[in-house]
Design an enzyme around this catalytic site. Structure first.
Site, PDB file in Angstrom:
ATOM      1  N   ASP A 237       0.871  -1.171   0.000  1.00  0.00           N
ATOM      2  CA  ASP A 237       0.000   0.000   0.000  1.00  0.00           C
ATOM      3  C   ASP A 237       0.911   1.225   0.000  1.00  0.00           C
ATOM      4  O   ASP A 237       2.133   1.098  -0.202  1.00  0.00           O
ATOM      5  CB  ASP A 237      -1.013  -0.032   1.171  1.00  0.00           C
ATOM      6  CG  ASP A 237      -0.388   0.264   2.526  1.00  0.00           C
ATOM      7  OD1 ASP A 237       0.856   0.351   2.618  1.00  0.00           O
ATOM      8  OD2 ASP A 237      -1.141   0.405   3.509  1.00  0.00           O
TER       9      ASP A 237
ATOM     10  N   THR B  48       2.431  -1.651   8.901  1.00  0.00           N
ATOM     11  CA  THR B  48       2.764  -2.632   9.932  1.00  0.00           C
ATOM     12  C   THR B  48       2.922  -4.047   9.380  1.00  0.00           C
ATOM     13  O   THR B  48       3.448  -4.924  10.069  1.00  0.00           O
ATOM     14  CB  THR B  48       1.638  -2.703  10.980  1.00  0.00           C
ATOM     15  OG1 THR B  48       0.419  -3.054  10.287  1.00  0.00           O
ATOM     16  CG2 THR B  48       1.459  -1.372  11.693  1.00  0.00           C
ATOM     17  N   GLY B  49       2.393  -4.286   8.202  1.00  0.00           N
ATOM     18  CA  GLY B  49       2.325  -5.637   7.640  1.00  0.00           C
ATOM     19  C   GLY B  49       1.076  -6.373   8.081  1.00  0.00           C
ATOM     20  O   GLY B  49       0.769  -7.454   7.573  1.00  0.00           O
TER      21      GLY B  49
ATOM     22  N   ARG C  18       5.795 -33.924   9.789  1.00  0.00           N
ATOM     23  CA  ARG C  18       4.663 -33.702  10.699  1.00  0.00           C
ATOM     24  C   ARG C  18       3.918 -32.400  10.406  1.00  0.00           C
ATOM     25  O   ARG C  18       2.787 -32.214  10.854  1.00  0.00           O
ATOM     26  CB  ARG C  18       5.135 -33.706  12.155  1.00  0.00           C
ATOM     27  CG  ARG C  18       5.988 -32.512  12.547  1.00  0.00           C
ATOM     28  CD  ARG C  18       6.563 -32.655  13.958  1.00  0.00           C
ATOM     29  NE  ARG C  18       7.196 -31.448  14.448  1.00  0.00           N
ATOM     30  CZ  ARG C  18       8.429 -31.062  14.150  1.00  0.00           C
ATOM     31  NH1 ARG C  18       9.161 -31.809  13.325  1.00  0.00           N
ATOM     32  NH2 ARG C  18       8.950 -29.959  14.657  1.00  0.00           N
ATOM     33  N   HIS C  19       4.558 -31.512   9.638  1.00  0.00           N
ATOM     34  CA  HIS C  19       3.923 -30.215   9.364  1.00  0.00           C
ATOM     35  C   HIS C  19       2.915 -30.277   8.211  1.00  0.00           C
ATOM     36  O   HIS C  19       2.083 -29.389   8.070  1.00  0.00           O
ATOM     37  CB  HIS C  19       4.995 -29.171   9.049  1.00  0.00           C
ATOM     38  CG  HIS C  19       5.980 -29.007  10.168  1.00  0.00           C
ATOM     39  ND1 HIS C  19       5.631 -28.475  11.384  1.00  0.00           N
ATOM     40  CD2 HIS C  19       7.286 -29.358  10.256  1.00  0.00           C
ATOM     41  CE1 HIS C  19       6.690 -28.491  12.183  1.00  0.00           C
ATOM     42  NE2 HIS C  19       7.705 -29.019  11.527  1.00  0.00           N
TER      43      HIS C  19
ATOM     44  N   HIS D 121       7.977 -24.509   8.792  1.00  0.00           N
ATOM     45  CA  HIS D 121       6.853 -25.157   9.475  1.00  0.00           C
ATOM     46  C   HIS D 121       5.495 -24.853   8.854  1.00  0.00           C
ATOM     47  O   HIS D 121       4.585 -25.663   8.959  1.00  0.00           O
ATOM     48  CB  HIS D 121       6.828 -24.724  10.951  1.00  0.00           C
ATOM     49  CG  HIS D 121       7.888 -25.391  11.781  1.00  0.00           C
ATOM     50  ND1 HIS D 121       7.896 -25.371  13.153  1.00  0.00           N
ATOM     51  CD2 HIS D 121       8.999 -26.091  11.415  1.00  0.00           C
ATOM     52  CE1 HIS D 121       8.944 -26.042  13.611  1.00  0.00           C
ATOM     53  NE2 HIS D 121       9.645 -26.476  12.572  1.00  0.00           N
TER      54      HIS D 121
ATOM     55  N   CYS E  90       2.846  -3.297   4.032  1.00  0.00           N
ATOM     56  CA  CYS E  90       2.095  -2.091   4.384  1.00  0.00           C
ATOM     57  C   CYS E  90       2.822  -1.434   5.554  1.00  0.00           C
ATOM     58  O   CYS E  90       3.996  -1.731   5.787  1.00  0.00           O
ATOM     59  CB  CYS E  90       0.617  -2.399   4.667  1.00  0.00           C
ATOM     60  SG  CYS E  90       0.271  -3.370   6.139  1.00  0.00           S
TER      61      CYS E  90
HETATM   62  C1  RB5 Z   1      -1.787   2.962   6.567  1.00  0.00           C
HETATM   63  O1  RB5 Z   1      -1.766   4.133   7.286  1.00  0.00           O
HETATM   64  C2  RB5 Z   1      -1.713   1.758   7.500  1.00  0.00           C
HETATM   65  O2  RB5 Z   1      -2.881   1.681   8.249  1.00  0.00           O
HETATM   66  C3  RB5 Z   1      -1.474   0.474   6.745  1.00  0.00           C
HETATM   67  O3  RB5 Z   1      -0.339   0.611   5.957  1.00  0.00           O
HETATM   68  C4  RB5 Z   1      -1.257  -0.752   7.586  1.00  0.00           C
HETATM   69  O4  RB5 Z   1      -0.281  -0.539   8.564  1.00  0.00           O
HETATM   70  C5  RB5 Z   1      -2.449  -1.430   8.088  1.00  0.00           C
HETATM   71  O5  RB5 Z   1      -2.400  -2.500   8.671  1.00  0.00           O
END
Ligand code: RB5
Length: 141
Positions: A8, A67-68, A132-133, A98, A65
């Protein structure tokens, strides 16, 4: 390995850097956008990447993004996607060993460029252990 990548706006700043690392490791990477840092909605790009990966057997994805978190949650709504939000080489390696992760997710606001490189190396270098995975991964579906 063939990778698809999507971000994003909050992940856009490290997209070219990430593509360069993947290529330097000898892998192919296909950019699914966006093409600028203009605001977009992470579910659109997380799902776009997951669809590409699940429709191209044996391929992998990278989603980024802020935070991911949002983009990995979104990717995992697509059947067959196993997106792993990784913060370091250990989690990236274990996601392959895993969980047979087929999509690597990380947060541009969480990890620095040095860590991004080690995450990608670990993800690429680690095979699924199977054994096992296998049954556990099958139960996800
Ligand atoms: C964008 O501001 C932010 O919310 C997005 O990149 C992400 O971190 C959401 O999980």
């Amino acid at each position: 390995m063939r990778f698809y990548i999507a971000t994003d706006h909050a992940g856009y700043a490290v997209k070219e850097f990430t593509k360069d690392i993947v290529r330097s490791l000898g892998h192919e990477i296909i950019d699914l956008g966006p093409d600028s840092a203009d605001r977009v909605d992470y579910p659109d790009f997380g799902k776009k990447c997951a669809k590409a990966v699940t429709e191209d057997k044996g391929s992998f994805g990278i989603v980024i993004c802020g935070t991911g978190i949002g983009i990995s949650i979104s990717a995992n709504k697509i059947k067959g996607a196993r997106a792993a939000l990784c913060h370091d080489a250990y989690t990236a390696s274990m996601s392959r060993a895993h969980n047979d992760a087929n999509i690597l997710a990380f947060g541009e606001r969480v990890v620095g460029r040095g860590v991004i490189e080690t995450i990608i190396r670990a993800f690429c270098d680690t095979p699924f252990e199977g054994g096992r995975h296998i049954n556990r991964v099958n139960k996800i579906e």
